[in-house]
Each structure stands twice: as C-alpha cells, then as structure tokens.
Write an enzyme that holds these catalytic residues in place. Structure first.
Site, mmCIF file in Angstrom:
data_model
loop_
_atom_site.group_PDB
_atom_site.id
_atom_site.type_symbol
_atom_site.label_atom_id
_atom_site.label_comp_id
_atom_site.label_asym_id
_atom_site.label_seq_id
_atom_site.Cartn_x
_atom_site.Cartn_y
_atom_site.Cartn_z
ATOM 1 N N THR A 96 54.304 38.954 -45.944
ATOM 2 C CA THR A 96 55.497 39.290 -46.746
ATOM 3 C C THR A 96 55.452 38.390 -47.976
ATOM 4 O O THR A 96 54.563 37.536 -48.098
ATOM 5 C CB THR A 96 56.815 38.979 -46.004
ATOM 6 O OG1 THR A 96 56.855 37.575 -45.742
ATOM 7 C CG2 THR A 96 56.952 39.752 -44.708
ATOM 8 N N LYS A 97 56.430 38.574 -48.834
ATOM 9 C CA LYS A 97 56.477 37.806 -50.084
ATOM 10 C C LYS A 97 56.362 36.296 -49.848
ATOM 11 O O LYS A 97 55.784 35.591 -50.658
ATOM 12 C CB LYS A 97 57.811 38.067 -50.800
ATOM 13 C CG LYS A 97 57.845 39.400 -51.518
ATOM 14 C CD LYS A 97 59.018 39.413 -52.493
ATOM 15 C CE LYS A 97 59.247 40.787 -53.094
ATOM 16 N NZ LYS A 97 58.026 41.479 -53.481
#
Ligand code: GLU
Length: 306
Positions: free
Chosen positions: A242-243
């Site tokens: 994820t980010k």
C-alpha cells in the site's frame, strides 16, 4: 484446438503497483513463451471505484514495460448482459436463489459454530430456505436481493502450476450483487470463457476463490483454463503493498530515478530471471521463463532498494 490465450485482468481502481506489474509480467511471459495471445480485461464492475483515467494509466504503465495486449481491451461493465445470460441459465436449472442478507448478518451468522469447515467468507445459507411469503415480505420491506448459487457443499480440486493441487469447498457464492451488478466470481468465469482464455495467471490472493470458479465453469459447461497463482509482493511488515510502503508505482519509482526499463529489471531479478544490473527486454525475460522456477514465496519489497 484454438490459440493459447492468456490475460491480465486488473481492476481500474488505482495505479498498478509492483505486485500488479509483476503478475502482469508473469502472465505476459508465459504467453510469449508459448507463442500465444495476451489480452487485458478491465474488471470495472464497481462504477464508484473504477475510472477511465486509471484504465489509461494502467495500460500506459504496462506498455512502458513492453506489455501490449494482442487485441482490444474489454471492459466488464460493458458485458453485463452476457453475465446475466449465464445467471439465467443457472436459474433455469433451479440453481439460483435470492438472498436478502446484509453483510453484517452474514458476518454474524458465519461466526456462529457450524458443522463443516467453510471457505473464507463463505455464506452460511440463511436465505436458502426462505418461503415465497418470506421473500415477498423482505422485498416489500425494500430489502434489495442478491442472487446466489445453490451449491451442495461440492469439493473441487484445482491443479495450479505454482501452488500444486488445491482443494476447496464450494459455497453459495454471489452471482449478482444486491445492486444488480454481476459479482466478480461469475463475471470472471463468463468472460474468461467467452474470450477464449486458456491460461489464467493472477495473484495468489485469489487462489481460495478458484475452486468456486471452476465449479461455476463445470455447471455452465465451460472448459477450465490452466491456472497459475503468483505469490504476492509484500512489504517488510509482511503486508500487501500500500502507499505506506513508499515507492511502489512506476511514477513513484520514476521520481527515484528508476525508469520503466529499471522496473522491468527489478521485477525480472525478483523472479530469478536476470541480474539486478542487467538491461533486459520483456521478450528476453520470456525466453528464460518457466513456471518451474517461479519463486514459491512472496517477494519482500523495500523501497530502500532503490
Ligand atoms: N480483477 C482482479 C484483481 O484486480 C483479478 C481477477 C482475476 O485475475 O481473475 O485483483
């Protein structure tokens, strides 16, 4: 015998990250190594999260690595009639029923003790036994109905090129969601069949759904494609990318000075197909590719590597 045909089926709900790109590369290399055709299908079932901008960006990122589809890109959102046709066929055989349960009701019912072990997210069958009167009461209360498959606890074994033989129980999978949109498991089966897909390469997060999909193929009289589930890319914390894992998209990597060729090298190296400092094309990687040598565990990504 038709052509060997593989596909990559992203959901255009965001930018492709290294895990998606790596799976796409494996799908493409396998096709290239077999002189087959490679399709891209946009799984844009959800109108609220899918966008044409993401779609275009995903295709550009794939093309930058040399992964270009051999045919028009198909969108699932334009194929609902085809999906509904398959549901009607199952319905005609008494294999479909309406389900009025909310997610919360399903969660609560699934956590109650029951006899047989059920697959992840399996539906406990609450609405199977509703009478016609129950159904019309629910409908007149304004409860929207999903459509589910009436399964019979079948066990289905799938031979996967990476994971080996995987057996799973088939539950009453959703065919059409309660907003009228065809559900993923149904749409993927119908589209792979109608597109003549003979090999499905995708992330191994979908391995547990595969017995359900093979069961649907069998009910609909479709051929079962070859399957290869590719281990995911995870962060150092063991979680899906994820980010918070830093530079995980082509644009973010470009900001760190890693161009598309560099991403290809990095992915090729993670698959054991090239050195970390080697300039390669996707076609050169495909010449070295074999499922036998595909790493069997997740690739751990750290953006301190770039
Ligand atoms: N659309 C799914 C995803 O983005 C993949 C479905 C498939 O390959 O069967 O994860």
């Amino acid at each position: 015998m038709g052509a060997m045909r593989g596909r990559f089926a992203p959901s255009p709900t965001g930018v492709l990250h290294l895990g998606n790109l790596r799976t796409a590369l494996v799908a493409w290399m396998s096709v290239a190594a077999q002189n087959g055709e490679w399709l891209v299908r946009m799984e844009d079932l959800d109108p609220f999260t899918s966008s044409r901008l993401h779609e275009q960006q995903q295709l550009r990122d794939l093309a930058a690595m040399g992964l270009v589809p051999d045919g028009p890109v198909v969108r699932q959102s334009e194929r609902f009639e085809l999906h509904r046709h398959a549901v009607a066929e199952l319905d005609g055989r008494g294999l479909v029923y309406q389900c009025f349960c909310t997610r919360r009701e399903i969660r609560e019912a699934s956590s109650a003790p029951h006899g047989d072990p059920m697959p992840d997210g399996a539906y406990p069958g609450t609405c199977r036994r509703l009478s016609a009167a129950d159904r019309s009461r629910m409908a007149s209360d304004g409860r929207p109905a999903a459509l589910r498959l009436r399964a019979h606890g079948e066990r289905v074994a799938v031979a996967d090129r990476v994971a080996g033989v995987v057996e799973g129980m088939v539950d009453d999978v959703v065919l059409v969601r309660n907003d009228g949109v065809p559900a993923y498991n149904l749409a993927v089966v119908v589209d792979d069949h109608l597109q003549g897909v003979t090999e499905v390469v995708r992330g191994d997060d979908l391995l547990s759904s595969t017995p359900r999909q093979v069961h649907l193929q069998q009910l609909l009289g479709y051929a079962t494609p070859a399957y290869a589930h590719v281990p995911l890319v995870v962060g150092e914390d063991g979680q899906r990318l994820t980010k918070r894992h830093g530079a995980i998209t082509m644009a973010e990597l470009a900001d760190r000075g890693v161009d598309a060729a560099g991403v290809l090298t990095m992915l090729g190296a993670s698959l054991g197909l090239c050195r970390v400092d080697e300039q390669v094309t996707a076609a050169e990687l495909a010449d070295r590719f074999s499922f036998d040598h595909l790493p069997r565990s997740a690739w751990i990504w750290s953006d301190t590597m770039v």
